[in-house]
Design a protein around this motif. Structure first.
Motif, PDB file in Angstrom:
ATOM      1  N   PHE A  98      -3.119 -62.474 -26.509  1.00 31.07           N
ATOM      2  CA  PHE A  98      -3.189 -61.018 -26.126  1.00 31.07           C
ATOM      3  C   PHE A  98      -4.326 -60.428 -27.071  1.00 31.07           C
ATOM      4  O   PHE A  98      -4.707 -60.790 -28.030  1.00 31.07           O
ATOM      5  CB  PHE A  98      -2.032 -60.363 -26.733  1.00 31.07           C
ATOM      6  CG  PHE A  98      -1.774 -58.986 -26.410  1.00 31.07           C
ATOM      7  CD1 PHE A  98      -1.770 -58.336 -25.072  1.00 31.07           C
ATOM      8  CD2 PHE A  98      -1.951 -57.996 -27.432  1.00 31.07           C
ATOM      9  CE1 PHE A  98      -1.407 -56.993 -25.050  1.00 31.07           C
ATOM     10  CE2 PHE A  98      -2.105 -56.676 -27.464  1.00 31.07           C
ATOM     11  CZ  PHE A  98      -1.516 -56.173 -26.179  1.00 31.07           C
ATOM     12  N   GLY A  99      -4.942 -59.145 -26.451  1.00 35.97           N
ATOM     13  CA  GLY A  99      -5.747 -58.564 -27.200  1.00 35.97           C
ATOM     14  C   GLY A  99      -6.031 -57.212 -26.443  1.00 35.97           C
ATOM     15  O   GLY A  99      -5.753 -57.064 -25.161  1.00 35.97           O
ATOM     16  N   ASN A 100      -6.668 -56.186 -27.240  1.00 38.35           N
ATOM     17  CA  ASN A 100      -7.049 -54.990 -26.511  1.00 38.35           C
ATOM     18  C   ASN A 100      -7.682 -54.155 -27.776  1.00 38.35           C
ATOM     19  O   ASN A 100      -7.771 -54.369 -28.997  1.00 38.35           O
ATOM     20  CB  ASN A 100      -5.874 -54.243 -26.164  1.00 38.35           C
ATOM     21  CG  ASN A 100      -6.228 -53.129 -24.949  1.00 38.35           C
ATOM     22  OD1 ASN A 100      -7.252 -52.776 -25.052  1.00 38.35           O
ATOM     23  ND2 ASN A 100      -4.993 -52.835 -24.275  1.00 38.35           N
ATOM     24  N   GLY A 101      -8.491 -53.004 -27.325  1.00 38.18           N
ATOM     25  CA  GLY A 101      -9.067 -52.132 -28.164  1.00 38.18           C
ATOM     26  C   GLY A 101      -8.087 -51.118 -28.699  1.00 38.18           C
ATOM     27  O   GLY A 101      -7.161 -50.932 -27.931  1.00 38.18           O
ATOM     28  N   LEU A 102      -8.220 -50.262 -29.520  1.00 36.41           N
ATOM     29  CA  LEU A 102      -7.353 -49.429 -29.943  1.00 36.41           C
ATOM     30  C   LEU A 102      -8.211 -48.013 -29.813  1.00 36.41           C
ATOM     31  O   LEU A 102      -9.554 -47.893 -29.981  1.00 36.41           O
ATOM     32  CB  LEU A 102      -7.088 -49.486 -31.571  1.00 36.41           C
ATOM     33  CG  LEU A 102      -6.420 -50.699 -31.826  1.00 36.41           C
ATOM     34  CD1 LEU A 102      -6.325 -51.093 -33.307  1.00 36.41           C
ATOM     35  CD2 LEU A 102      -5.166 -50.779 -31.100  1.00 36.41           C
ATOM     36  N   LEU A 103      -7.726 -46.901 -29.770  1.00 33.18           N
ATOM     37  CA  LEU A 103      -8.061 -45.720 -29.938  1.00 33.18           C
ATOM     38  C   LEU A 103      -8.426 -45.267 -31.249  1.00 33.18           C
ATOM     39  O   LEU A 103      -8.248 -45.806 -32.206  1.00 33.18           O
ATOM     40  CB  LEU A 103      -7.165 -44.717 -29.293  1.00 33.18           C
ATOM     41  CG  LEU A 103      -6.629 -44.676 -27.642  1.00 33.18           C
ATOM     42  CD1 LEU A 103      -5.518 -43.562 -27.382  1.00 33.18           C
ATOM     43  CD2 LEU A 103      -7.693 -44.409 -26.831  1.00 33.18           C
ATOM     44  N   ASP A 104      -9.234 -44.100 -31.271  1.00 31.98           N
ATOM     45  CA  ASP A 104      -9.685 -43.492 -32.483  1.00 31.98           C
ATOM     46  C   ASP A 104      -8.531 -43.408 -33.455  1.00 31.98           C
ATOM     47  O   ASP A 104      -7.448 -43.097 -33.280  1.00 31.98           O
ATOM     48  CB  ASP A 104     -10.252 -42.250 -32.094  1.00 31.98           C
ATOM     49  CG  ASP A 104     -10.989 -41.713 -33.632  1.00 31.98           C
ATOM     50  OD1 ASP A 104     -10.395 -40.922 -34.253  1.00 31.98           O
ATOM     51  OD2 ASP A 104     -12.206 -42.014 -33.799  1.00 31.98           O
ATOM     52  N   PRO A 105      -8.887 -43.870 -34.975  1.00 34.57           N
ATOM     53  CA  PRO A 105      -7.865 -43.560 -35.836  1.00 34.57           C
ATOM     54  C   PRO A 105      -6.991 -42.319 -36.160  1.00 34.57           C
ATOM     55  O   PRO A 105      -5.775 -42.183 -36.239  1.00 34.57           O
ATOM     56  CB  PRO A 105      -8.578 -43.975 -37.360  1.00 34.57           C
ATOM     57  CG  PRO A 105     -10.004 -44.418 -36.867  1.00 34.57           C
ATOM     58  CD  PRO A 105     -10.022 -44.108 -35.459  1.00 34.57           C
ATOM     59  N   SER A 106      -7.883 -41.331 -35.541  1.00 35.29           N
ATOM     60  CA  SER A 106      -7.060 -39.952 -35.576  1.00 35.29           C
ATOM     61  C   SER A 106      -5.867 -39.844 -34.611  1.00 35.29           C
ATOM     62  O   SER A 106      -4.932 -38.827 -34.880  1.00 35.29           O
ATOM     63  CB  SER A 106      -8.021 -38.667 -35.130  1.00 35.29           C
ATOM     64  OG  SER A 106      -8.588 -39.000 -33.873  1.00 35.29           O
ATOM     65  N   SER A 107      -5.690 -40.980 -33.730  1.00 36.79           N
ATOM     66  CA  SER A 107      -4.550 -40.969 -32.701  1.00 36.79           C
ATOM     67  C   SER A 107      -3.362 -41.579 -33.424  1.00 36.79           C
ATOM     68  O   SER A 107      -2.206 -41.736 -32.883  1.00 36.79           O
ATOM     69  CB  SER A 107      -4.910 -41.909 -31.663  1.00 36.79           C
ATOM     70  OG  SER A 107      -5.136 -42.980 -31.726  1.00 36.79           O
ATOM     71  N   ALA A 108      -3.658 -42.172 -34.831  1.00 35.32           N
ATOM     72  CA  ALA A 108      -2.614 -42.849 -35.227  1.00 35.32           C
ATOM     73  C   ALA A 108      -1.292 -41.922 -35.903  1.00 35.32           C
ATOM     74  O   ALA A 108      -1.671 -40.831 -36.135  1.00 35.32           O
ATOM     75  CB  ALA A 108      -3.239 -43.474 -36.404  1.00 35.32           C
TER      76      ALA A 108
END
Length: 116
Positions: free
Chosen positions: A43-53
């Motif tokens: 499995f794998g994927n990119g993440l949105l910007d840290p401000s979305s956390a």
């Protein structure tokens, strides 16, 4: 076989322009196809910007919910893959290839043995 987390760290700030990012993303696409063809990809994927956390933290018996990353820094986790490899050396081959493609720091880390 052991599972490994292959993490990509990228700098905070402006995303590179399409003429820079486009060729890198094409190479990452080919990398992902090779991982799948080799049977190493779980499995794998990119993440949105840290401000979305959203951060959840226990404080005095209550859960506090706050916006933004848990840790502030100059780099952040930008994406990851979980690989199934025979050993660390095999996982490092994949990690090295990803580092060459992206020019970014790549961390390869084994999962703890499954419990239960």
């Amino acid at each position: 076989m052991t599972q490994y987390l292959v993490s990509m760290y990228q700098p905070d700030g402006i995303v590179p322009p399409p003429e820079v990012l486009g060729p890198i993303m094409e190479k990452i696409g080919a990398f992902n196809e090779d991982l799948q063809a080799a049977g190493a990809w779980v499995f794998g994927n990119g993440l949105l910007d840290p401000s979305s956390a959203t951060v959840l933290k226990l404080d005095g018996g209550e859960i506090l919910v706050t916006d933004g990353p848990y840790l502030e820094g100059k780099e952040h986790l930008g994406g990851f893959d979980i690989l199934d490899c025979p050993d660390l050396d095999a996982a490092l081959v994949w990690g090295r290839r990803l580092a060459e493609i992206t020019g970014l720091p790549i961390e390869v880390r084994p999962f703890a043995p499954a419990r239960g």
